[in-house]
Design a protein around this motif. Structure first.
Motif, PDB file in Angstrom:
ATOM      1  N   LEU A  35       0.819  -1.205   0.000  1.00 19.35           N
ATOM      2  CA  LEU A  35       0.000   0.000   0.000  1.00 19.35           C
ATOM      3  C   LEU A  35       0.857   1.261   0.000  1.00 19.35           C
ATOM      4  N   ALA A  36       2.084   1.134   0.504  1.00 20.31           N
ATOM      5  CA  ALA A  36       2.981   2.286   0.557  1.00 20.31           C
ATOM      6  C   ALA A  36       3.626   2.587  -0.795  1.00 20.31           C
ATOM      7  N   ASP A  37       3.530   1.655  -1.736  1.00 16.90           N
ATOM      8  CA  ASP A  37       4.128   1.890  -3.048  1.00 16.90           C
ATOM      9  C   ASP A  37       3.331   2.945  -3.809  1.00 16.90           C
ATOM     10  N   PRO A  38       4.001   3.846  -4.502  1.00 16.56           N
ATOM     11  CA  PRO A  38       3.273   4.873  -5.255  1.00 16.56           C
ATOM     12  C   PRO A  38       2.534   4.275  -6.439  1.00 16.56           C
ATOM     13  N   ASP A  39       1.375   4.854  -6.749  1.00 13.49           N
ATOM     14  CA  ASP A  39       0.660   4.455  -7.949  1.00 13.49           C
ATOM     15  C   ASP A  39       1.458   4.880  -9.181  1.00 13.49           C
ATOM     16  N   ILE A  40       1.333   4.103 -10.246  1.00 14.73           N
ATOM     17  CA  ILE A  40       2.029   4.395 -11.494  1.00 14.73           C
ATOM     18  C   ILE A  40       0.977   4.581 -12.585  1.00 14.73           C
ATOM     19  N   PRO A  41       0.789   5.808 -13.084  1.00 16.22           N
ATOM     20  CA  PRO A  41      -0.234   6.062 -14.093  1.00 16.22           C
ATOM     21  C   PRO A  41       0.003   5.237 -15.357  1.00 16.22           C
ATOM     22  N   VAL A  42      -1.083   4.889 -16.041  1.00 17.56           N
ATOM     23  CA  VAL A  42      -1.014   4.126 -17.285  1.00 17.56           C
ATOM     24  C   VAL A  42      -0.227   4.926 -18.322  1.00 17.56           C
ATOM     25  N   SER A  43       0.725   4.261 -19.002  1.00 16.24           N
ATOM     26  CA  SER A  43       1.520   4.946 -20.023  1.00 16.24           C
ATOM     27  C   SER A  43       1.976   3.939 -21.070  1.00 16.24           C
ATOM     28  N   HIS A  44       2.622   4.450 -22.127  1.00 20.79           N
ATOM     29  CA  HIS A  44       3.166   3.591 -23.176  1.00 20.79           C
ATOM     30  C   HIS A  44       4.349   2.760 -22.687  1.00 20.79           C
ATOM     31  N   HIS A  45       4.834   3.035 -21.488  1.00 20.52           N
ATOM     32  CA  HIS A  45       5.906   2.213 -20.918  1.00 20.52           C
ATOM     33  C   HIS A  45       5.367   0.924 -20.305  1.00 20.52           C
ATOM     34  N   ASP A  46       4.060   0.850 -20.077  1.00 15.70           N
ATOM     35  CA  ASP A  46       3.451  -0.317 -19.453  1.00 15.70           C
ATOM     36  C   ASP A  46       3.170  -1.396 -20.498  1.00 15.70           C
ATOM     37  N   ARG A  47       3.034  -2.629 -20.024  1.00 17.04           N
ATOM     38  CA  ARG A  47       2.658  -3.735 -20.886  1.00 17.04           C
ATOM     39  C   ARG A  47       1.676  -4.655 -20.156  1.00 17.04           C
ATOM     40  N   GLU A  52      -1.128 -17.788 -23.268  1.00 18.14           N
ATOM     41  CA  GLU A  52      -2.206 -18.402 -24.060  1.00 18.14           C
ATOM     42  C   GLU A  52      -1.893 -19.865 -24.362  1.00 18.14           C
ATOM     43  N   GLN A  53      -2.724 -20.766 -23.819  1.00 20.61           N
ATOM     44  CA  GLN A  53      -2.302 -22.156 -23.729  1.00 20.61           C
ATOM     45  C   GLN A  53      -2.501 -22.984 -24.995  1.00 20.61           C
ATOM     46  N   PHE A  54      -3.374 -22.587 -25.909  1.00 21.20           N
ATOM     47  CA  PHE A  54      -3.546 -23.410 -27.105  1.00 21.20           C
ATOM     48  C   PHE A  54      -2.746 -22.894 -28.297  1.00 21.20           C
ATOM     49  N   SER A  55      -2.384 -21.620 -28.308  1.00 23.11           N
ATOM     50  CA  SER A  55      -1.474 -21.112 -29.339  1.00 23.11           C
ATOM     51  C   SER A  55      -0.033 -21.104 -28.849  1.00 23.11           C
ATOM     52  N   ASN A  56       0.172 -21.403 -27.546  1.00 23.62           N
ATOM     53  CA  ASN A  56       1.506 -21.434 -26.941  1.00 23.62           C
ATOM     54  C   ASN A  56       2.262 -20.120 -27.166  1.00 23.62           C
ATOM     55  N   THR A  57       1.554 -19.034 -26.910  1.00 19.64           N
ATOM     56  CA  THR A  57       2.099 -17.692 -27.101  1.00 19.64           C
ATOM     57  C   THR A  57       1.947 -16.860 -25.836  1.00 19.64           C
ATOM     58  N   VAL A  58       2.708 -15.772 -25.788  1.00 18.14           N
ATOM     59  CA  VAL A  58       2.512 -14.702 -24.806  1.00 18.14           C
ATOM     60  C   VAL A  58       2.193 -13.450 -25.612  1.00 18.14           C
ATOM     61  N   SER A  59       0.999 -12.924 -25.472  1.00 16.74           N
ATOM     62  CA  SER A  59       0.644 -11.703 -26.195  1.00 16.74           C
ATOM     63  C   SER A  59       1.115 -10.488 -25.404  1.00 16.74           C
ATOM     64  N   VAL A  60       1.450  -9.422 -26.141  1.00 10.72           N
ATOM     65  CA  VAL A  60       1.997  -8.206 -25.536  1.00 10.72           C
ATOM     66  C   VAL A  60       1.143  -7.027 -25.992  1.00 10.72           C
ATOM     67  N   THR A  61       0.509  -6.344 -25.039  1.00  6.43           N
ATOM     68  CA  THR A  61      -0.406  -5.247 -25.326  1.00  6.43           C
ATOM     69  C   THR A  61       0.067  -3.959 -24.671  1.00  6.43           C
ATOM     70  N   ASP A  62      -0.032  -2.857 -25.412  1.00  4.63           N
ATOM     71  CA  ASP A  62       0.229  -1.524 -24.865  1.00  4.63           C
ATOM     72  C   ASP A  62      -1.087  -0.993 -24.304  1.00  4.63           C
ATOM     73  N   PRO A  63      -1.201  -0.837 -22.971  1.00  5.08           N
ATOM     74  CA  PRO A  63      -2.478  -0.418 -22.381  1.00  5.08           C
ATOM     75  C   PRO A  63      -2.807   1.059 -22.596  1.00  5.08           C
ATOM     76  N   ALA A  64      -1.818   1.870 -22.983  1.00  4.71           N
ATOM     77  CA  ALA A  64      -2.086   3.299 -23.181  1.00  4.71           C
ATOM     78  C   ALA A  64      -3.101   3.519 -24.287  1.00  4.71           C
ATOM     79  N   ASP A  65      -3.053   2.659 -25.327  1.00  6.53           N
ATOM     80  CA  ASP A  65      -4.045   2.757 -26.398  1.00  6.53           C
ATOM     81  C   ASP A  65      -4.721   1.410 -26.661  1.00  6.53           C
TER      82      ASP A  65
END
Length: 494
Positions: A35-47, A52-65
């Motif tokens: 709780l003492a950790d500062p909040d980090i606003p959503v940005s293009h630095h986030d992922r 995904e278990q049937f395609s055996n992949t890890v998808s990577v999404t930019d949450p800023a957009d």
């Protein structure tokens, strides 16, 4: 010398700054941090990462957009991965990340592995093979160890976070499902998928210091509140969530009835308070509860078979993996509404929202297009006699994940009698009155639901309008009577 008006302005500015600081600190800190950790606003630095278990992949999404950047391909789809010489990863499933936000730990159930990925470059840093059917991997809060629950056996494999090599094992009852840590790093909480017992382990010396009785033996997911006061865990087979005190003597506090196929729980802290969000796969909903009085505050429709959930670094959003929807649903946690859907790979299981995962550049190195990993057909079944357009109740959702000539079928079946044998099959007629060819036999859980899988050329015969089909067939569910299909109870929705 400062005049009165300037002095007054300084005081007003200082007061406003102090109020803002107090406001932020009053609701800073997101799980799995403190709780003492500062909040980090959503940005293009986030992922946002999804396993995904049937395609055996890890998808990577930019949450800023809410834009899918690509996938990290850890393995191939079936049947290519049936070869005895196959070297990729199978059933990509679990996920955790390091406290410095620079390393992902991705668990693959079928190949008994943990793959470590650099969040800046999406490159594989190392692979560690552990015991049978590991489920989840999480770093200790100090970043020195990675605990891997080896669900197919009876221990947690403790890896050195620098070398990725196993250093010791924590012996537990068979089937440890997942672990999470107290924000201060003192305790590890390990629930079980095979035994009705959650164990509390001292991180310092790896000794069991507490036990909590589970209401059922199948816990797939667990979360700790950032204030260090509570631990929440889900019970998938009975559709419940239980809450216990995160501190000794670790007493059970509350049991909540949530619904069939209750999958994951995670904690969000925002300006409205602290909340537990629960994915209820059989209802295609996410339910939110207050952590102070356990009152429900929202029920959010999200799509087919919600599974994993993880909050943004500032608690303003929650991302939910739709296992039978091949997508991430982004929820605004202030309004509790879905604000975006992002296409991802097949059957997302775990999610990790990692703030500041990419410190420089666009972070798209080593990513591949979604390709075949994004190909699926979605169908549904409804009860016999029920109007196909009636949205009441929980329909059975079906996903046919394309694997080339074959598809993996996954059905989230609900609305059946508890603990009874059933058959998922193909009927000659849409009302199920014709002959039935069984695809899979299954037993419902105590909530009258089940996750059912099959493999074959199924899309070619059940999808409307498929060219070259010799004979159209229809998905149905029927009780198993002496090993044969009885009267059909669910039929494919037109």
């Amino acid at each position: 010398m400062m005049n009165d008006s300037k002095l007054s302005g300084v005081f007003r500015t200082s007061a406003i700054t102090a109020l803002v600081a107090l406001s932020v600190s009053a609701w800073a800190g997101q799980a799995p941090g403190s709780l003492a950790d500062p909040d980090i606003p959503v940005s293009h630095h986030d992922r946002v990462y999804a396993a995904e278990q049937f395609s055996n992949t890890v998808s990577v999404t930019d949450p800023a957009d809410n834009h899918l950047l690509g996938v990290i391909r850890l393995g191939d789809p079936s049947p290519g991965n049936f070869s005895p010489l196959y070297r990729g990863q199978l059933l990509v499933h679990g996920m955790g990340y390091s406290p410095d936000h620079h390393t992902l730990a991705v668990v693959s159930i079928g190949s008994n592995s943990v793959t470590f990925i650099d969040t800046q470059t999406n490159a594989i840093k190392g692979v560690t093979y552990v015991g049978r059917s590991p489920h989840e991997a999480f770093f200790t809060p100090d970043g020195s160890e990675v605990w891997v629950t080896v669900r197919g056996e009876n221990y947690v494999s403790v890896l050195d976070a620098k070398t990725f090599q196993e250093k010791t094992r924590i012996m537990l009852p068979a089937g440890p499902g997942m672990q999470i840590f107290s924000p201060d790093g003192k305790y590890g909480y390990v629930c079980s998928s095979f035994n009705p017992e959650t164990d509390v382990v001292s991180v310092k010396d790896h000794q069991i210091v507490g036990k909590i009785r589970q209401a059922s033996p199948f816990c797939p997911n667990i979360a700790a509140t950032p204030d260090g006061k509570q631990v929440w865990f889900t019970l998938k087979d009975v559709g419940k969530v239980q809450v216990f005190d995160a501190r000794p003597p670790f007493a059970l506090i509350k049991t909540l009835e949530t619904g069939p196929i209750t999958n994951h729980v995670n904690i969000v802290h925002n300006e409205k308070g602290m909340f537990a969000y629960v994915t209820v796969g059989g209802l295609n909903q996410v339910k939110a509860y207050r952590t102070d009085n356990f009152e429900p505050v929202a029920t959010i429709p999200v799509g087919n078979l919600p599974h994993a959930a993880w909050p943004s670094g500032d608690g303003t959003r929650l991302y939910v993996g739709l296992e039978n929807g091949d997508a991430l649903a982004a929820i605004d946690t202030i309004t509790n509404t879905v604000v975006a859907n992002v296409p991802v790979g097949q059957a997302p299981q775990a999610i990790a929202y990692v703030p500041n995962a990419v410190t420089e550049g666009d972070g798209t190195q080593n990513l591949q297009p979604l390709g075949v990993a994004g190909q699926a057909v979605h169908l549904s079944l409804h009860a016999v006699g029920q109007n196909a357009g009636d949205a009441s109740g929980a329909p059975t959702s079906v996903a046919l994940f394309d694997q080339g000539l074959l598809q993996v079928l996954q059905a989230s079946v609900t609305g059946l009698s508890p603990k009874q044998p059933y058959i998922l099959g193909l009927s000659d007629s849409p009302d199920g009155t014709g002959g039935i060819e069984p695809l899979a036999n299954f037993m419902t859980n105590p909530a009258g639901s089940a996750i059912v899988n099959a493999l074959g050329q199924i899309r070619q015969v059940v999808q409307p309008g498929t060219a070259g089909t010799d004979k159209r067939r229809y998905l149905v569910v029927a009780p198993s009577v002496a090993g044969k299909p009885g009267a059909v109870v669910q039929v494919q929705t037109p």
